[in-house]
Design a protein around this motif. Structure first.
Motif, mmCIF file in Angstrom:
data_model
loop_
_atom_site.group_PDB
_atom_site.id
_atom_site.type_symbol
_atom_site.label_atom_id
_atom_site.label_comp_id
_atom_site.label_asym_id
_atom_site.label_seq_id
_atom_site.Cartn_x
_atom_site.Cartn_y
_atom_site.Cartn_z
ATOM 1 N N LEU A 1 0.822 -1.212 0.000
ATOM 2 C CA LEU A 1 0.000 0.000 0.000
ATOM 3 C C LEU A 1 0.858 1.265 0.000
ATOM 4 O O LEU A 1 0.575 2.240 -0.685
ATOM 5 N N LEU A 2 1.935 1.245 0.780
ATOM 6 C CA LEU A 2 2.847 2.408 0.844
ATOM 7 C C LEU A 2 3.538 2.628 -0.502
ATOM 8 O O LEU A 2 3.727 3.755 -0.959
ATOM 9 N N GLN A 3 3.910 1.495 -1.130
ATOM 10 C CA GLN A 3 4.588 1.606 -2.431
ATOM 11 C C GLN A 3 3.630 2.188 -3.482
ATOM 12 O O GLN A 3 4.024 3.034 -4.288
ATOM 13 N N MET A 4 2.371 1.716 -3.477
ATOM 14 C CA MET A 4 1.384 2.248 -4.406
ATOM 15 C C MET A 4 1.142 3.739 -4.168
ATOM 16 O O MET A 4 1.087 4.544 -5.099
ATOM 17 N N ALA A 5 1.035 4.124 -2.943
ATOM 18 C CA ALA A 5 0.826 5.542 -2.602
ATOM 19 C C ALA A 5 2.005 6.375 -3.050
ATOM 20 O O ALA A 5 1.855 7.509 -3.541
ATOM 21 N N SER A 6 3.212 5.795 -2.900
ATOM 22 C CA SER A 6 4.433 6.523 -3.284
ATOM 23 C C SER A 6 4.423 6.807 -4.782
ATOM 24 O O SER A 6 4.759 7.920 -5.227
ATOM 25 N N GLN A 7 4.009 5.806 -5.618
ATOM 26 C CA GLN A 7 3.966 5.990 -7.069
ATOM 27 C C GLN A 7 2.963 7.070 -7.446
ATOM 28 O O GLN A 7 3.224 7.913 -8.305
ATOM 29 N N GLN A 8 1.822 7.058 -6.775
ATOM 30 C CA GLN A 8 0.788 8.052 -7.077
ATOM 31 C C GLN A 8 1.273 9.464 -6.741
ATOM 32 O O GLN A 8 1.075 10.416 -7.513
#
Length: 555
Positions: free
Chosen positions: A245-252
């Motif tokens: 979830l943190l990685q996805m948020a980081s990309q966004q």
């Protein structure tokens, strides 16, 4: 020397003020006139006990002051300097007594306790009372007079201190000896307690460590499940975890940052969070891999905790205080182990201090024997002069280094006398008659007074029981003493009164229901009249006047 006295509202004295001169001053007066009242008042300035009855009736207070010249009195001057009370060449002692019986003492205007007035008074004046011959019967007074004549005060003080040190050591030895049996029982109990604690062998911080480990092992199942759940949420769950979830948020956010620079700092913050989650996951995995779930270890810890708790209750301490209790018991046991050795050391110390005391007391005894021989000869000669031609005086000193130890040494001193030919030497009180005892007492007082360091001496009717030619000799003895020392003598004997370098007369009168006593000096003419009164009583004739003149001329 005593130079001046002022007495106010003391007993039957309303106001009295007089000066005194060097040499021998005789004080006479009718019976009951109060010849000794000035001496009683002086005693208060020297620290005697004060009483309400001393205050003149219907008065609020009595006040007495005595002024002493310090010339040639270095001992008194040193005392005043040491006590920060020195004030020139004169020393003034003052005492105030209220009608309620309270009193205040002063030295050179500074308030002081009566004990300090007494200590200083011993360096200023020495009073020989009219009952001195009765005191002379007591063994302790006889020893005191010999020591006073010998003047070995430093040696006596050294002996007293040596005795005190020895007695203190001896008392400590007795205490240790009495406690020996108690110590044995105590030692057995402590040995048993130490044996139990030695077997437990508890370390200094071991209880806290055991408690922590036991808590961890007894909750190991819950720790494993909860840790695994946390790891799954953070990292291991393939269907979704915190890291993904943190990685996805980081990309966004990175994409959004390209559109708006205000979001440019957020990617770094998320990257930091991703790193923290990864590290936490690694720590949890490592913890799970090493989590100890040994049931045997748990059993061991529970058994050891039970032993610790049991011994802690037994010794009435908290479990975390048991280690220190063990150390305290070890120290106490060590002290008890040393008690026998301590007892032996103490016994040796007691004997050492005893030998030191005996050595000092031996020197004191030899000093007494030396001065006793000197005093024997002088008093025997004085007895011959005082109409005891065959009189022999001897001071018997019996030393007992085993059974008579005291702060005064180990001597038993007895004054022996023989007043008639062929009569053996016997204790003073068993041989001498009242008159002989008075004469012997006077001889001793006059001779010992010559060795007293105080510059003033008072003799208060010490010539009681003496008359005739003997009285004349007594007067000459006191006058000779007055050549080197200030002497004041209260007397009823004309032969003694006539020997004074000067004479004071005490008179009492009653007016309007009040009685007053006064004292004033006599000139030569008045002295002759007073001596005649002492010689002839109430009727004064030409013959008694002639005898009085002859007495005065002879002196």
């Amino acid at each position: 020397m005593l130079a001046h006295m002022t007495i106010s509202n003391f007993a039957i004295v309303k106001n009295l003020e007089f000066e005194l001169k060097p040499g021998m001053t005789t004080i006479t007066g009718e019976t009951g006139a109060g010849k000794s009242i000035a001496i009683d008042a002086l005693g208060l300035c020297l620290g005697d006990r004060a009483e309400a009855s001393m205050v003149r009736p219907n008065e609020d207070k009595a006040e007495i002051s005595a002024a002493f010249s310090l010339q040639n009195n270095q001992a008194a001057r040193r005392w005043l300097e040491d006590n920060e009370l020195v004030d020139g060449e004169e020393c003034i002692l003052r005492r105030v007594i209220t009608k309620e019986g309270r009193s205040r003492g002063f030295i050179n205007g500074s308030p002081v306790p009566a004990s300090q007035q007494k200590a200083l008074g011993q360096l200023l004046i020495n009073i020989h009372g009219q009952h001195a011959h009765q005191q002379l019967m007591r063994a302790e007074h006889q020893q005191q007079m010999l020591d006073q004549y010998a003047g070995h005060h430093l040696l006596m003080e050294k002996t007293r201190k040596a005795y005190q040190i020895w007695r203190q050591a001896n008392n400590e030895l007795k205490r240790l000896t009495q406690n020996r049996e108690e110590n044995k029982a105590q030692k057995q109990l402590i040995q048993y307690q130490v044996k139990e604690l030695n077997e437990l062998a508890l370390g200094e911080d071991e209880f806290a460590e055991i408690e922590e480990e036991h808590k961890r092992l007894s909750n190991s199942g819950e720790l494993a499940v909860s840790s695994q759940t946390a790891l799954s949420v953070l990292y291991d769950n393939d269907e979704g975890n915190a890291l993904q979830l943190l990685q996805m948020a980081s990309q966004q956010v990175i994409t959004l940052g390209e559109l708006d620079s205000n979001l440019s700092t957020i990617p770094a913050m998320l990257e930091e969070a991703i790193i923290q989650v990864q590290e936490a996951s690694q720590e949890l995995r490592c913890y799970l891999d090493n989590l100890d779930m040994d049931p045997q270890r748990l059993i061991y810890l529970e058994e050891r905790l039970a032993k610790i708790m049991s011994l802690a209750r037994k010794h009435y301490v908290m479990p975390n205080e048991l280690y220190q209790k063990h150390q305290d018991l070890l120290k106490e046991l060590e002290e008890l182990d040393c008690s026998d050795e301590r007892l032996e050391e103490m016994a040796e110390q007691v004997e050492l201090q005893r030998q030191k005391f005996l050595a000092t007391a031996e020197k004191l005894s030899k000093s007494r024997q030396r001065y006793a021989k000197e005093l024997d000869k002088k008093i025997s000669n004085s007895m011959h002069e005082l109409s005891m031609e065959h009189g022999i005086f001897k001071i018997d000193i019996q030393s007992d280094a085993e059974g008579m130890l005291s702060p005064l040494g180990f001597d038993n001193i007895t004054f022996l006398v023989s007043t008639n030919p062929g009569q053996p030497l016997q204790p003073l009180g068993k041989v001498a008659s009242g008159g002989e005892l008075s004469r012997i007492s006077l001889a001793i007082q006059v001779i010992t007074a010559q060795k007293v360091e105080t510059p003033s001496l008072i003799f208060d009717e010490v010539d009681v029981g003496i008359s005739g030619p003997t009285a004349a000799i007594v007067g000459k003895m006191l006058r000779t003493l007055g050549e080197s020392t200030q002497v004041m003598c209260v007397t009823h004997l004309p032969q003694v009164a006539g020997c004074g370098h000067q004479q004071m007369f005490v008179a009492k009168k009653s007016t309007k229901g009040q009685t007053e006593t006064n004292m004033y000096p006599l000139d030569d003419k008045a002295r002759v009249s007073e001596l005649a009164r002492l010689l002839g009583g109430s009727e004064i004739t030409e013959r008694t006047l002639a005898n009085a003149k002859e007495l005065l001329f002879a002196a």
